[in-house]
Design a protein around this motif. Structure first.
Motif, PDB file in Angstrom:
ATOM      1  N   SER A 116      -9.677  12.136  -4.119  1.00  0.00           N
ATOM      2  CA  SER A 116     -10.444  12.258  -2.871  1.00  0.00           C
ATOM      3  C   SER A 116     -11.951  12.170  -3.113  1.00  0.00           C
ATOM      4  O   SER A 116     -12.722  12.036  -2.155  1.00  0.00           O
ATOM      5  N   ASP A 117     -12.378  12.231  -4.378  1.00  0.00           N
ATOM      6  CA  ASP A 117     -13.804  12.138  -4.689  1.00  0.00           C
ATOM      7  C   ASP A 117     -14.300  10.702  -4.748  1.00  0.00           C
ATOM      8  O   ASP A 117     -15.508  10.468  -4.869  1.00  0.00           O
ATOM      9  N   LEU A 118     -13.382   9.729  -4.702  1.00  0.00           N
ATOM     10  CA  LEU A 118     -13.805   8.327  -4.728  1.00  0.00           C
ATOM     11  C   LEU A 118     -14.686   8.045  -3.527  1.00  0.00           C
ATOM     12  O   LEU A 118     -14.341   8.374  -2.391  1.00  0.00           O
ATOM     13  N   ARG A 119     -15.797   7.400  -3.776  1.00  0.00           N
ATOM     14  CA  ARG A 119     -16.832   7.262  -2.756  1.00  0.00           C
ATOM     15  C   ARG A 119     -16.514   6.166  -1.733  1.00  0.00           C
ATOM     16  O   ARG A 119     -16.025   5.105  -2.094  1.00  0.00           O
ATOM     17  N   GLU A 120     -16.755   6.441  -0.498  1.00  0.00           N
ATOM     18  CA  GLU A 120     -16.857   5.484   0.604  1.00  0.00           C
ATOM     19  C   GLU A 120     -15.558   4.964   1.201  1.00  0.00           C
ATOM     20  O   GLU A 120     -15.506   4.646   2.373  1.00  0.00           O
ATOM     21  N   SER A 121     -14.467   4.865   0.433  1.00  0.00           N
ATOM     22  CA  SER A 121     -13.282   4.279   1.045  1.00  0.00           C
ATOM     23  C   SER A 121     -12.004   4.661   0.318  1.00  0.00           C
ATOM     24  O   SER A 121     -11.951   4.623  -0.911  1.00  0.00           O
ATOM     25  N   GLY A 122     -10.964   4.996   1.083  1.00  0.00           N
ATOM     26  CA  GLY A 122      -9.665   5.285   0.502  1.00  0.00           C
ATOM     27  C   GLY A 122      -8.997   4.046  -0.062  1.00  0.00           C
ATOM     28  O   GLY A 122      -8.016   4.141  -0.794  1.00  0.00           O
ATOM     29  N   SER A 123      -9.519   2.865   0.270  1.00  0.00           N
ATOM     30  CA  SER A 123      -8.933   1.626  -0.235  1.00  0.00           C
ATOM     31  C   SER A 123      -9.058   1.512  -1.741  1.00  0.00           C
ATOM     32  O   SER A 123      -8.275   0.822  -2.390  1.00  0.00           O
ATOM     33  N   VAL A 124     -10.062   2.167  -2.320  1.00  0.00           N
ATOM     34  CA  VAL A 124     -10.237   2.115  -3.778  1.00  0.00           C
ATOM     35  C   VAL A 124      -8.975   2.663  -4.443  1.00  0.00           C
ATOM     36  O   VAL A 124      -8.441   2.066  -5.386  1.00  0.00           O
ATOM     37  N   GLU A 125      -8.496   3.789  -3.941  1.00  0.00           N
ATOM     38  CA  GLU A 125      -7.269   4.378  -4.483  1.00  0.00           C
ATOM     39  C   GLU A 125      -6.055   3.522  -4.140  1.00  0.00           C
ATOM     40  O   GLU A 125      -5.210   3.252  -5.002  1.00  0.00           O
ATOM     41  N   GLN A 126      -5.960   3.069  -2.908  1.00  0.00           N
ATOM     42  CA  GLN A 126      -4.792   2.308  -2.464  1.00  0.00           C
ATOM     43  C   GLN A 126      -4.608   1.011  -3.242  1.00  0.00           C
ATOM     44  O   GLN A 126      -3.501   0.656  -3.630  1.00  0.00           O
ATOM     45  N   ASP A 127      -5.692   0.283  -3.442  1.00  0.00           N
ATOM     46  CA  ASP A 127      -5.599  -1.046  -4.036  1.00  0.00           C
ATOM     47  C   ASP A 127      -5.509  -1.027  -5.557  1.00  0.00           C
ATOM     48  O   ASP A 127      -5.114  -2.025  -6.165  1.00  0.00           O
ATOM     49  N   GLU A 146       0.812  -1.218   0.000  1.00  0.00           N
ATOM     50  CA  GLU A 146       0.000   0.000   0.000  1.00  0.00           C
ATOM     51  C   GLU A 146       0.849   1.274   0.000  1.00  0.00           C
ATOM     52  O   GLU A 146       0.408   2.320  -0.479  1.00  0.00           O
ATOM     53  N   LEU A 147       2.068   1.176   0.525  1.00  0.00           N
ATOM     54  CA  LEU A 147       2.918   2.356   0.647  1.00  0.00           C
ATOM     55  C   LEU A 147       4.026   2.428  -0.397  1.00  0.00           C
ATOM     56  O   LEU A 147       4.776   3.409  -0.451  1.00  0.00           O
ATOM     57  N   ALA A 148       4.117   1.412  -1.248  1.00  0.00           N
ATOM     58  CA  ALA A 148       5.280   1.250  -2.127  1.00  0.00           C
ATOM     59  C   ALA A 148       5.589   2.464  -2.978  1.00  0.00           C
ATOM     60  O   ALA A 148       6.757   2.793  -3.218  1.00  0.00           O
ATOM     61  N   GLU A 149       4.557   3.143  -3.454  1.00  0.00           N
ATOM     62  CA  GLU A 149       4.773   4.264  -4.370  1.00  0.00           C
ATOM     63  C   GLU A 149       5.562   5.391  -3.717  1.00  0.00           C
ATOM     64  O   GLU A 149       6.247   6.156  -4.397  1.00  0.00           O
ATOM     65  N   SER A 150       5.487   5.525  -2.412  1.00  0.00           N
ATOM     66  CA  SER A 150       6.209   6.595  -1.713  1.00  0.00           C
ATOM     67  C   SER A 150       7.584   6.146  -1.219  1.00  0.00           C
ATOM     68  O   SER A 150       8.273   6.904  -0.545  1.00  0.00           O
ATOM     69  N   ASN A 151       7.980   4.897  -1.577  1.00  0.00           N
ATOM     70  CA  ASN A 151       9.260   4.324  -1.137  1.00  0.00           C
ATOM     71  C   ASN A 151       9.459   4.560   0.369  1.00  0.00           C
ATOM     72  O   ASN A 151      10.393   5.251   0.802  1.00  0.00           O
ATOM     73  N   PRO A 152       8.604   3.962   1.205  1.00  0.00           N
ATOM     74  CA  PRO A 152       8.561   4.287   2.638  1.00  0.00           C
ATOM     75  C   PRO A 152       9.781   3.785   3.410  1.00  0.00           C
ATOM     76  O   PRO A 152      10.443   2.825   3.002  1.00  0.00           O
TER      77      PRO A 152
END
Length: 408
Positions: free
Chosen positions: A350-361, A44-50
């Motif tokens: 941020s307009d994706l409805r109901e859950s941030g997981s839609v963007e993450q996954d 989930e965090l890979a894109e930011s090279n955590p």
């Protein structure tokens, strides 16, 4: 053996988080649940090279036996990432062996069709994995490279040329492609167009389309409309069509039947959808399977959890399916109403409805919308793209014929 393989994979990913995009791993393959939690956090965090602290912070709530010092110790054991693909393959093989043992036990205890089907699915997955095993030889790849000089091969499932360019050559295995839009913009019609274009380019492509909003007849009408230009409204009462139009409809139904398109209008729960994908994706050859879920907000997940938790489970499981079977999945999603109150109505993540997981996954998130300065153009805006660039593609949309055409 399991623990050594799992620990080495985690050590690699703690040192090189972006490497998570180089392998297709299902977190459920880990026998050590803590390793599965860490893998999910890195993914989930890979894109930011955590860094290690960020990974631990993301994973900490799900960890039962590992603390920050343990992760630090595991990270220090890293040697190389050159064998990561081999480790992932071995992890998958061990998970399938465990699944096979469990399915055999279930079938022996209850020798019915459902358990026999599960057993056959696992056998198919094991066979596919063996076919993908790496012998170390490169002669086949050299021959493919030379052959591609004169016979270019697609890198994924092709749909529209400009869309293909944005997603590195086509819809690729492991991709969760989310398309968000407000109601009535045409997200269902657009997904039908993608299916139509893909099956036109490859008649061997198998498509499972899960429609949770319309029935099979309505979806068939839309496919015929896309193929013939006859409005779906007219197709509701085909008896009134002229003889020429009736002939066109018959030709269109023959064409659709010649393609491998399955439409599911009674498959409403997440488990049912996953079962169908698991069954059909396991049989498919590379780049010959695509699933479409229309749409995420209507998928039923039993239980009393908050809706955002359920949506998170939906997107996570769809991503797991995409990874496990190395297939692309298109998921449609509605956008929040808040977009209507903004002066600039260009959709945001941020307009994706109901859950941030839609963007993450999702590997790719795209928004279908009408630019404020045009009434005739519908724009597909690529807002997130793990494997390519961001940008937009303009389409002319003929609502009567359900047809999207790329324009410059």
């Amino acid at each position: 053996m399991n623990d050594e393989i799992e620990r080495t994979i985690i050590a690699t990913l703690l040192n090189k988080p972006p490497d998570v995009n180089l392998v297709n791993i299902n977190e459920e393959w880990f026998t050590n649940s803590d390793y599965g939690v860490i893998y999910k956090a890195v993914n989930e965090l890979a894109e930011s090279n955590p860094n290690l602290m960020s990974i631990y912070g993301k994973a900490s709530k799900g960890l039962t036996n590992l603390g920050f010092s343990d992760l630090s110790t595991i990270k220090s054991e890293y040697v190389t990432d050159s064998n990561l693909n081999s480790l992932a393959s071995n992890l998958h093989k061990l998970a399938l062996n465990k699944e096979m043992y469990r399915n055999i036990q279930e079938w022996q205890n209850s020798p019915f069709e459902d358990n026999e089907e599960k057993l056959l699915e696992t056998l198919n997955k094991m066979q596919n994995l063996e076919e993908q095993s790496d012998s170390g030889e490169v002669s086949e790849q050299i021959n493919e490279l030379i052959d591609s000089f004169d016979h270019p091969k697609p890198t994924g499932i092709r749909t529209y040329p400009q869309v293909d360019t944005f997603v590195s050559g086509g819809l690729y295995g492991g991709m969760l492609f989310t398309i968000g839009a407000r109601p009535s913009v045409g997200k269902t019609a657009f997904s039908i167009n993608m299916v139509y274009e893909a099956t036109k380019l490859d008649k061997n492509l198998h498509v499972d389309y899960f429609t949770l909003e319309m029935n099979k007849r309505e979806m068939l009408n839309r496919l015929i409309s896309r193929n013939t230009g006859i409005s779906s409204t007219a197709l509701r009462d085909p008896a009134n069509l002229s003889p020429i139009l009736k002939k066109l409809v018959l030709q269109s139904t023959e064409y659709i039947q010649s393609r491998q398109i399955r439409i599911f209008d009674k498959t409403k729960t997440l488990d049912q959808i996953l079962s169908v994908i698991r069954k059909n994706a396991a049989k498919a050859k590379p780049n010959e399977y695509l699933a479409v879920v229309d749409y995420i907000g209507l998928v039923v997940v039993p239980g009393n959890q908050e809706r955002y938790v359920k949506v998170g489970e939906i997107t996570r499981q769809l991503k797991v399916m995409a990874n496990e079977f190395n297939v692309p999945i298109i998921a449609l999603s509605q956008l929040n109403r808040g977009i209507e109150s903004r002066q600039d109505k260009t959709p945001l993540l941020s307009d994706l409805r109901e859950s941030g997981s839609v963007e993450q996954d999702s590997n790719v998130v795209a928004f279908l919308h009408k630019p404020y300065d045009s009434k005739d153009v519908v724009q597909l805006t690529i807002a997130k793209n793990r494997e390519g660039q961001l940008g937009h593609v303009n389409f002319a949309f003929n609502g009567k014929g359900m047809k999207f055409i790329e324009v410059e």
